[in-house]
Write an enzyme that holds these catalytic residues in place. Structure first.
Site, PDB file in Angstrom:
ATOM      1  N   ASN A  10      30.845  -4.049  -7.526  1.00  0.00           N
ATOM      2  CA  ASN A  10      32.017  -4.535  -8.260  1.00  0.00           C
ATOM      3  C   ASN A  10      32.795  -3.313  -8.752  1.00  0.00           C
ATOM      4  OD1 ASN A  10      33.839  -5.686 -10.008  1.00  0.00           O
ATOM      5  ND2 ASN A  10      32.303  -6.439 -11.469  1.00  0.00           N
ATOM      6  N   TRP A  11      33.901  -3.036  -8.089  1.00  0.00           N
ATOM      7  CA  TRP A  11      34.667  -1.828  -8.439  1.00  0.00           C
ATOM      8  C   TRP A  11      35.439  -1.982  -9.744  1.00  0.00           C
ATOM      9  CZ3 TRP A  11      37.331  -0.036  -3.190  1.00  0.00           C
ATOM     10  CH2 TRP A  11      36.326   0.240  -2.246  1.00  0.00           C
ATOM     11  N   LYS A  12      35.570  -3.200 -10.229  1.00  0.00           N
ATOM     12  CA  LYS A  12      36.359  -3.482 -11.443  1.00  0.00           C
ATOM     13  C   LYS A  12      37.758  -2.885 -11.283  1.00  0.00           C
ATOM     14  CE  LYS A  12      32.051  -3.797 -13.948  1.00  0.00           C
ATOM     15  NZ  LYS A  12      31.294  -3.604 -15.174  1.00  0.00           N
ATOM     16  N   HIS A  95      32.230 -13.270 -14.753  1.00  0.00           N
ATOM     17  CA  HIS A  95      31.754 -11.957 -15.181  1.00  0.00           C
ATOM     18  C   HIS A  95      31.915 -11.855 -16.698  1.00  0.00           C
ATOM     19  CE1 HIS A  95      31.395  -7.665 -15.776  1.00  0.00           C
ATOM     20  NE2 HIS A  95      30.772  -7.627 -14.615  1.00  0.00           N
ATOM     21  N   GLU A  97      32.904  -9.586 -18.530  1.00  0.00           N
ATOM     22  CA  GLU A  97      34.169  -8.992 -18.982  1.00  0.00           C
ATOM     23  C   GLU A  97      35.282 -10.041 -18.976  1.00  0.00           C
ATOM     24  OE1 GLU A  97      34.069  -5.647 -16.310  1.00  0.00           O
ATOM     25  OE2 GLU A  97      32.382  -4.838 -17.447  1.00  0.00           O
ATOM     26  N   GLU A 167      23.337 -10.889 -15.540  1.00  0.00           N
ATOM     27  CA  GLU A 167      23.849  -9.629 -16.070  1.00  0.00           C
ATOM     28  C   GLU A 167      23.837  -9.663 -17.594  1.00  0.00           C
ATOM     29  OE1 GLU A 167      26.465  -7.488 -13.019  1.00  0.00           O
ATOM     30  OE2 GLU A 167      27.753  -8.800 -14.183  1.00  0.00           O
ATOM     31  N   GLY A 173      27.351  -1.305 -18.124  1.00  0.00           N
ATOM     32  CA  GLY A 173      28.105  -0.082 -18.396  1.00  0.00           C
ATOM     33  C   GLY A 173      27.573   0.734 -19.564  1.00  0.00           C
ATOM     34  N   SER A 212      23.871  -1.645 -15.336  1.00  0.00           N
ATOM     35  CA  SER A 212      23.394  -0.261 -15.220  1.00  0.00           C
ATOM     36  C   SER A 212      22.341  -0.067 -14.129  1.00  0.00           C
ATOM     37  CB  SER A 212      22.880   0.244 -16.578  1.00  0.00           C
ATOM     38  OG  SER A 212      23.922   0.224 -17.529  1.00  0.00           O
ATOM     39  N   GLY A 233      28.102  -2.042 -10.882  1.00  0.00           N
ATOM     40  CA  GLY A 233      29.436  -1.644 -11.322  1.00  0.00           C
ATOM     41  C   GLY A 233      29.638  -0.158 -11.099  1.00  0.00           C
ATOM     42  N   GLY A 234      29.430   0.623 -12.157  1.00  0.00           N
ATOM     43  CA  GLY A 234      29.705   2.063 -12.127  1.00  0.00           C
ATOM     44  C   GLY A 234      29.168   2.788 -10.896  1.00  0.00           C
TER      45      GLY A 234
HETATM   46  P1  PGA Z   1      27.399  -1.569 -14.417  1.00  0.00           P
HETATM   47  O1  PGA Z   1      28.207  -2.948 -14.243  1.00  0.00           O
HETATM   48  O2  PGA Z   1      26.561  -1.388 -13.179  1.00  0.00           O
HETATM   49  O3  PGA Z   1      28.463  -0.500 -14.557  1.00  0.00           O
HETATM   50  O4  PGA Z   1      26.579  -1.716 -15.642  1.00  0.00           O
HETATM   51  C1  PGA Z   1      27.588  -4.068 -13.691  1.00  0.00           C
HETATM   52  C2  PGA Z   1      28.559  -5.208 -13.622  1.00  0.00           C
HETATM   53  O5  PGA Z   1      29.364  -5.378 -14.528  1.00  0.00           O
HETATM   54  O6  PGA Z   1      28.553  -5.973 -12.628  1.00  0.00           O
END
Ligand code: PGA
Length: 255
Positions: A10-12, A95, A97, A167, A173, A212, A233-234
């Site tokens: 997930n590149w966000k 998600h 977020e 998640e 993050g 993470s 994500g990251g």
């Molecule tokens: P992260 O994000 O790997 O940066 O913690 C995961 C996600 O939000 O899918």
């Protein structure tokens, strides 16, 4: 029960035309086979990434989708039909977020799942508790409420063509990962919950862990019986890191 491992990136709200070309070319060169790899770039880059992925088995996902089914006056929204039109197979829904910053509710997430199913797209449904909810012993109640909202609205059959992602909000993050044991406990709980509705669907449902996930913790997470891969994500923005996670997923598969 055999379930293929899945790693989704997930590149966000990250990337640029130049960076995407570099990242995708590194991934297509060294991605392992026999696992499913999904990339979720920002929507306006999907077509460009799609062109670059020609001939590769890497699939694409939207990061969100409109809850409205019909084309119309919904400024800024992107429909499931539009994703289908450009050859996108999945979309992330719910998600944390989106739930936290854009006030998405359980019922909105459920509607989005239905829009995706109508167009033959597979939802990647995210559930997860906050730190306060975990500390007050409500983790299971929260993820169960989030998942039941989807099942009640769409029917359990939706999960025959979906991916579930656990998640925990406190792990996204932050560099804090749930221990493989803690993550496994929630994954097993979620699978058990689906079993109540349909045992077969529960057995085949891929449940990814997200929060993470890095090259150095992926293998221990993937060794758990109900962790079928990761939503990253990251680390999905760095080719080496994402590839290491993909290779750990492949290595964890028996046979
Ligand atoms: P992260 O994000 O790997 O940066 O913690 C995961 C996600 O939000 O899918």
């Amino acid at each position: 029960m055999y379930r293929k491992k899945i790693v989704a990136g997930n590149w966000k709200m990250n990337g640029s035309v130049t960076k995407n070309v570099q990242l995708v070319s590194a991934l297509t060169q060294s991605a392992p086979d026999n696992i499913e790899i999904i990339l979720a770039p920002p929507a306006l880059y999907l077509s460009g990434v799609k062109a670059q992925l020609m001939g590769s088995s890497i699939a694409l996902a939207g990061q969100n989708v409109a809850a409205e089914g019909q084309a119309g006056a919904y400024t800024g929204e992107i429909s499931a039909q539009m994703f289908a039109d450009i050859g996108v197979s999945y979309a992330i829904v719910g998600h944390s977020e989106r739930r936290q910053y854009y006030a998405e509710t359980d019922s909105l997430v459920a509607k989005k799942c239905l829009r995706l199913r109508e167009q033959g797209l597979k939802p990647i449904i995210c559930v997860g508790e906050s730190l306060a909810e975990r500390e007050s012993g409500q983790a299971e109640a929260v993820v169960s409420r989030q998942l039941k909202a989807v099942i009640d609205y769409c029917g359990v059959e939706l999960l025959a063509d979906a991916i579930l992602a656990y998640e925990p909000v406190w792990a996204i993050g932050t560099g804090k990962t749930a221990t493989p044991h803690d993550a496994q406990a929630i994954h097993a709980f979620l699978r058990q919950l689906v079993t109540i509705y349909d045992k077969n669907i529960a057995n085949y449902l891929p449940i990814l862990y997200g929060g993470s996930v890095k090259a150095d913790n992926a293998a221990s997470l993937f060794s758990m019986p109900d962790i079928d891969g990761a939503l990253v994500g990251g680390a999905s923005l760095v080719a080496q890191d994402f590839l290491a996670i993909c290779h750990a997923a492949k290595a964890s598969m028996v046979g």
